[in-house]
Design a protein around this motif. Structure first.
Motif, short mmCIF file in Angstrom:
data_model
loop_
_atom_site.label_atom_id
_atom_site.label_comp_id
_atom_site.label_asym_id
_atom_site.label_seq_id
_atom_site.Cartn_x
_atom_site.Cartn_y
_atom_site.Cartn_z
N THR A 46 44.60 7.31 -24.32
CA THR A 46 44.93 6.17 -25.17
C THR A 46 45.51 6.64 -26.50
N ALA A 47 44.97 7.72 -27.03
CA ALA A 47 45.49 8.29 -28.28
C ALA A 47 46.90 8.83 -28.10
N GLU A 48 47.24 9.19 -26.87
CA GLU A 48 48.60 9.65 -26.58
C GLU A 48 49.61 8.50 -26.60
N GLY A 49 49.10 7.27 -26.61
CA GLY A 49 50.00 6.11 -26.66
C GLY A 49 50.01 5.27 -25.40
N TRP A 50 49.18 5.64 -24.42
CA TRP A 50 49.14 4.87 -23.18
C TRP A 50 48.51 3.50 -23.42
N LYS A 51 49.13 2.45 -22.87
CA LYS A 51 48.60 1.09 -22.94
C LYS A 51 47.91 0.71 -21.63
N THR A 52 47.65 1.70 -20.81
CA THR A 52 46.98 1.50 -19.52
C THR A 52 45.56 0.97 -19.73
N ASP A 53 45.15 0.04 -18.87
CA ASP A 53 43.78 -0.46 -18.91
C ASP A 53 42.89 0.53 -18.15
N PHE A 54 42.37 1.53 -18.87
CA PHE A 54 41.59 2.58 -18.22
C PHE A 54 40.19 2.12 -17.83
N SER A 55 39.83 0.87 -18.15
CA SER A 55 38.53 0.35 -17.68
C SER A 55 38.58 0.04 -16.19
N ARG A 56 39.78 0.01 -15.64
CA ARG A 56 39.96 -0.29 -14.22
C ARG A 56 40.52 0.94 -13.52
N SER A 57 39.83 1.39 -12.48
CA SER A 57 40.26 2.61 -11.77
C SER A 57 39.64 2.64 -10.38
N THR A 58 40.31 3.33 -9.46
CA THR A 58 39.77 3.52 -8.11
C THR A 58 39.36 4.97 -7.87
N VAL A 59 39.51 5.84 -8.88
CA VAL A 59 39.20 7.25 -8.70
C VAL A 59 38.34 7.74 -9.86
N ASP A 60 37.75 8.90 -9.64
CA ASP A 60 36.99 9.58 -10.69
C ASP A 60 38.00 10.25 -11.63
N TYR A 61 37.96 9.89 -12.90
CA TYR A 61 38.94 10.43 -13.84
C TYR A 61 38.85 11.95 -13.98
N SER A 62 37.72 12.52 -13.60
CA SER A 62 37.61 13.98 -13.71
C SER A 62 38.53 14.69 -12.74
N THR A 63 39.09 13.94 -11.76
CA THR A 63 40.01 14.56 -10.80
C THR A 63 41.45 14.59 -11.31
N ILE A 64 41.69 13.96 -12.45
CA ILE A 64 43.04 13.91 -13.03
C ILE A 64 43.14 14.98 -14.11
N MET A 65 44.22 15.72 -14.10
CA MET A 65 44.42 16.78 -15.08
C MET A 65 45.84 16.75 -15.61
N SER A 66 46.04 17.42 -16.72
CA SER A 66 47.39 17.55 -17.26
C SER A 66 48.18 18.56 -16.45
N GLY A 67 49.42 18.22 -16.14
CA GLY A 67 50.29 19.16 -15.46
C GLY A 67 51.10 20.00 -16.44
N GLY A 68 50.98 19.71 -17.72
CA GLY A 68 51.72 20.44 -18.76
C GLY A 68 52.67 19.55 -19.54
N PRO A 69 53.70 18.98 -18.88
CA PRO A 69 54.65 18.14 -19.61
C PRO A 69 54.02 16.83 -20.07
N PRO A 70 54.54 16.21 -21.14
CA PRO A 70 54.07 14.90 -21.58
C PRO A 70 54.66 13.80 -20.70
N ARG A 71 54.38 12.56 -21.06
CA ARG A 71 54.95 11.42 -20.35
C ARG A 71 56.48 11.55 -20.27
N ASP A 72 57.01 11.45 -19.07
CA ASP A 72 58.45 11.56 -18.81
C ASP A 72 59.05 12.87 -19.31
N GLY A 73 58.18 13.87 -19.52
CA GLY A 73 58.68 15.22 -19.84
C GLY A 73 59.46 15.79 -18.66
N ILE A 74 59.07 15.39 -17.46
CA ILE A 74 59.91 15.56 -16.27
C ILE A 74 60.66 14.24 -16.15
#
Length: 343
Positions: A46-74
């Protein structure tokens, strides 16, 4: 540079190993960071600027990691440019391209471009589509980008889950798992994109099948080193990159596997080696998996045009293409754990 420094000048390190060393070093650095907890954190996102509603999810957030580039860095391609098949040069006959046919209109999306952009937001035959490619999973999948009757476009979050691209839609900033086409975070959590059948085939095969077709071409050829594979040696390495999920049994993690998923039916996975043995494999549901030679790997040599032969797959029933992916065995373990790989 590290490999060259430690290798005798008279015996330069093969270029493919430069890529492998870079991958291994990056993986080691990432594992060190992840051990300190610098991974999944909705507050950080959220501090990165995402407006995503992170209160809603189907996965464990611990399984998500940074790939290195920022949003649309690819950077996804939002206004793609195309050339007629007859005007294209510079592609090796056996270079892999993603191909899509809708309403009699055919287009090819060379992996030499997809490997650097991963998403092309396009419209073909009157249908809004997202052409996607995740190099770490070799997952080449085309989606309908109309959701609940409204068109959206997709971008890259810069995040990975099980080594697979996490996309986002620009309408709600929900996050989507590329391999499954499922929204995993945000307002649209639990929704699934419609998959459009496509092929991953040789440039010459597409050219011969669709002489009136079009081919994705760079608007700015100097933007990326098109034709170069930044993941040199990846599909012959021992372990997947930035992956910490379950490993398959009885087959190497980066062995190629054909996955067929149909609505109303369970997924089926067949090893590429099994299909190559006879050139053809028929499933009980009438689908026919066919292998033909003449296609290079995009993830082998540092120059895609020099990649080793892996061939290509078609999956059809009664002559009609079925949606499928040519991916890796570890991807099946990660996303389809109940599916046994026929080998």
């Amino acid at each position: 540079m590290i490999g060259v420094h430690h290798h005798p000048a008279s015996e330069p390190l093969p270029e493919t190993w430069h890529g492998r060393i870079a991958l291994w070093l990056f993986t080691a650095c990432w594992l060190a960071l992840s051990a300190t907890g610098a991974t999944a954190d909705p507050d950080r996102w959220t501090a990165e600027g995402w407006k995503t509603d992170f209160s809603r999810s189907t996965v464990d957030y611990s399984t998500i990691m940074s790939g290195g580039p920022p949003r649309d860095g690819i950077p996804p391609i939002d206004n793609p440019s195309f050339l007629p098949v007859g005007d294209v040069d510079g592609l090796d006959d056996r270079e892999p391209v993603m191909s899509v046919v809708i309403g009699g209109k055919a287009r090819a999306y060379p992996l030499r471009m997809m490997i650097w952009h991963e998403i092309v937001n396009d419209t073909l035959g009157g249908r809004a589509i997202a052409v996607t490619y995740c190099p770490l999973c070799n997952a080449a999948i085309v989606f309908d980008r109309t959701i609940d009757g409204s068109e959206t476009t997709f971008g890259t979050t810069g995040k990975l889950r099980n080594s697979d691209l996490v996309m986002y839609d620009r309408q709600t900033e929900s996050w989507w798992q590329q391999f499954t086409g499922e929204a995993i975070a945000g307002e649209r959590s639990g929704m699934t994109l419609d998959v459009i059948p496509s092929r991953l085939e040789a440039w010459e095969h597409f050219r011969d099948r669709h002489p009136e077709g079009q081919v994705l071409t760079p608007q700015n050829p100097g933007l990326r080193d098109y034709g170069r594979n930044p993941y040199a040696g990846y599909d012959t390495s021992g372990v997947p990159f930035l992956y910490r999920g379950p490993m398959p049994e009885g087959i190497l993690p980066l062995s190629y596997v054909v996955v067929i998923r149909e609505a109303g039916a369970g997924p089926v996975a067949v090893s590429l080696d099994r299909v190559r043995r006879d050139g053809r494999f028929e499933l009980e549901n009438g689908a026919v998996v066919t292998w033909v030679p003449g296609v290079r790997s995009a993830l082998d040599d540092s120059a895609i045009a020099e990649g080793r032969e892996i061939g290509s797959i078609t999956v059809t029933r009664n002559g009609e293409d079925l949606a499928h992916e040519l991916t890796f065995a570890f991807v099946v373990s990660a996303f389809l754990p109940e599916t046994a790989i026929i080998d």
